[in-house]
Motif scaffolding. Structure first.
Motif, short mmCIF file in Angstrom:
data_model
loop_
_atom_site.label_atom_id
_atom_site.label_comp_id
_atom_site.label_asym_id
_atom_site.label_seq_id
_atom_site.Cartn_x
_atom_site.Cartn_y
_atom_site.Cartn_z
N ILE A 4 -8.74 -26.08 -11.02
CA ILE A 4 -9.96 -25.40 -11.45
C ILE A 4 -9.61 -24.21 -12.34
O ILE A 4 -8.74 -23.41 -12.01
CB ILE A 4 -10.78 -24.92 -10.24
N ILE A 5 -10.31 -24.12 -13.47
CA ILE A 5 -10.17 -23.01 -14.41
C ILE A 5 -11.55 -22.43 -14.66
O ILE A 5 -12.51 -23.18 -14.84
CB ILE A 5 -9.59 -23.51 -15.76
N GLN A 6 -11.67 -21.11 -14.69
CA GLN A 6 -12.93 -20.46 -15.04
C GLN A 6 -12.69 -19.57 -16.25
O GLN A 6 -11.77 -18.76 -16.26
CB GLN A 6 -13.44 -19.63 -13.86
N VAL A 7 -13.54 -19.73 -17.27
CA VAL A 7 -13.37 -19.00 -18.53
C VAL A 7 -14.76 -18.71 -19.10
O VAL A 7 -15.74 -19.36 -18.73
CB VAL A 7 -12.50 -19.82 -19.51
N PHE A 8 -14.85 -17.71 -19.97
CA PHE A 8 -16.15 -17.34 -20.52
C PHE A 8 -16.12 -17.32 -22.03
O PHE A 8 -15.07 -17.19 -22.65
CB PHE A 8 -16.60 -15.96 -19.99
N GLY A 9 -17.31 -17.43 -22.62
CA GLY A 9 -17.50 -17.32 -24.06
C GLY A 9 -18.62 -16.33 -24.30
O GLY A 9 -19.58 -16.27 -23.53
N ARG A 10 -18.52 -15.55 -25.37
CA ARG A 10 -19.53 -14.52 -25.66
C ARG A 10 -19.98 -14.59 -27.11
O ARG A 10 -19.20 -14.89 -28.00
CB ARG A 10 -18.95 -13.14 -25.43
N LYS A 11 -21.25 -14.25 -27.31
CA LYS A 11 -21.81 -14.05 -28.65
C LYS A 11 -22.99 -13.12 -28.47
O LYS A 11 -23.92 -13.44 -27.73
CB LYS A 11 -22.25 -15.39 -29.25
N LYS A 12 -22.93 -11.96 -29.13
CA LYS A 12 -23.95 -10.91 -28.99
C LYS A 12 -24.15 -10.59 -27.51
O LYS A 12 -23.23 -10.13 -26.86
CB LYS A 12 -25.24 -11.31 -29.69
N THR A 13 -25.34 -10.85 -26.96
CA THR A 13 -25.56 -10.54 -25.54
C THR A 13 -25.51 -11.78 -24.66
O THR A 13 -25.77 -11.69 -23.46
CB THR A 13 -26.91 -9.82 -25.34
N SER A 14 -25.20 -12.93 -25.22
CA SER A 14 -25.10 -14.17 -24.44
C SER A 14 -23.71 -14.29 -23.83
O SER A 14 -22.71 -14.03 -24.50
CB SER A 14 -25.35 -15.39 -25.32
N VAL A 15 -23.68 -14.72 -22.57
CA VAL A 15 -22.42 -14.97 -21.89
C VAL A 15 -22.49 -16.36 -21.27
O VAL A 15 -23.41 -16.66 -20.50
CB VAL A 15 -22.13 -13.92 -20.81
N ILE A 80 -21.57 -21.08 -25.66
CA ILE A 80 -21.20 -22.33 -24.96
C ILE A 80 -20.00 -22.98 -25.65
O ILE A 80 -19.04 -23.37 -24.99
CB ILE A 80 -22.39 -23.30 -24.93
N ARG A 81 -20.05 -23.08 -26.98
CA ARG A 81 -18.95 -23.74 -27.69
C ARG A 81 -17.65 -22.96 -27.54
O ARG A 81 -16.57 -23.54 -27.45
CB ARG A 81 -19.31 -24.01 -29.15
N GLN A 82 -17.74 -21.63 -27.51
CA GLN A 82 -16.54 -20.84 -27.32
C GLN A 82 -15.97 -21.02 -25.91
O GLN A 82 -14.76 -21.13 -25.73
CB GLN A 82 -16.84 -19.36 -27.57
N ALA A 83 -16.85 -21.08 -24.91
CA ALA A 83 -16.39 -21.28 -23.53
C ALA A 83 -15.71 -22.64 -23.38
O ALA A 83 -14.67 -22.74 -22.72
CB ALA A 83 -17.57 -21.15 -22.57
N ILE A 84 -16.27 -23.67 -23.99
CA ILE A 84 -15.66 -25.01 -23.91
C ILE A 84 -14.28 -25.01 -24.56
O ILE A 84 -13.31 -25.50 -23.99
CB ILE A 84 -16.58 -26.06 -24.57
N ALA A 85 -14.17 -24.43 -25.75
CA ALA A 85 -12.90 -24.43 -26.48
C ALA A 85 -11.83 -23.63 -25.73
O ALA A 85 -10.70 -24.09 -25.57
CB ALA A 85 -13.10 -23.86 -27.88
N LYS A 86 -12.19 -22.43 -25.27
CA LYS A 86 -11.23 -21.61 -24.54
C LYS A 86 -10.81 -22.28 -23.24
O LYS A 86 -9.64 -22.23 -22.84
CB LYS A 86 -11.82 -20.22 -24.25
N GLY A 87 -11.76 -22.93 -22.58
CA GLY A 87 -11.47 -23.62 -21.33
C GLY A 87 -10.52 -24.79 -21.52
O GLY A 87 -9.60 -24.99 -20.70
N LEU A 88 -10.74 -25.58 -22.58
CA LEU A 88 -9.83 -26.71 -22.84
C LEU A 88 -8.41 -26.23 -23.10
O LEU A 88 -7.45 -26.80 -22.59
CB LEU A 88 -10.34 -27.51 -24.04
#
Length: 142
Positions: A4-15, A80-88
């Motif tokens: 299990i890996i947990q990672v986040f992606g951000r853009k402006k105020t969205s997390v 979302i796309r940043q979280a997916i990419a960083k997670g992979l």
């Protein structure tokens, strides 16, 4: 045993927080909704970009669950796309191998740097003496 890996992606105020579990069945869900049903329709391609670039053989056996909140629709899509990419990339680094991780990272960085690196721009706070960050109230001399 599940990795299990947990990672986040951000853009402006969205997390967007992505939880990546492997081995799995290749499920990708955003707030409990399958990735195919994401709205708006035109920006669905943006969410699929990291998965299309990497190829199904690299993520076909992992499950990705994403929770996203804050901001507007477009900034949520980019988070979302940043979280997916960083997670992979992180999953490949920890549980597969360094060589595959560098391959995928190079592919993603060459395509779009914002897939792995957060955009630090934010809204400038409002100041006194005006209705916005830079504008001032009109001055009258008489």
């Amino acid at each position: 045993m599940k990795n299990i890996i947990q990672v986040f992606g951000r853009k402006k105020t969205s997390v967007a927080v992505a939880v990546i579990k492997g081995p799995g069945h290749g499920l990708v869900r955003v707030n409990g909704i399958p990735l195919d049903l994401i709205q708006p329709e035109l920006l669905k391609i943006k969410v699929f970009e990291p998965l299309l670039l990497v190829g199904e053989e690299k993520f076909g056996d992992i499950d990705i669950r994403i929770r996203v909140r804050g901001g507007g629709k477009i900034s949520q899509i980019y988070a979302i796309r940043q979280a997916i990419a960083k997670g992979l990339v992180l999953y490949l680094e920890k549980h597969v191998g360094e060589i595959q991780k560098t391959e995928v990272k190079d592919i993603l960085l060459n395509y779009d740097r914002s897939l792995l690196v957060a955009d630090s721009r934010a809204i400038e706070p409002k100041k006194a003496g005006g209705r916005g960050a830079r504008s001032k109230y009109q001055k009258s001399y008489r």
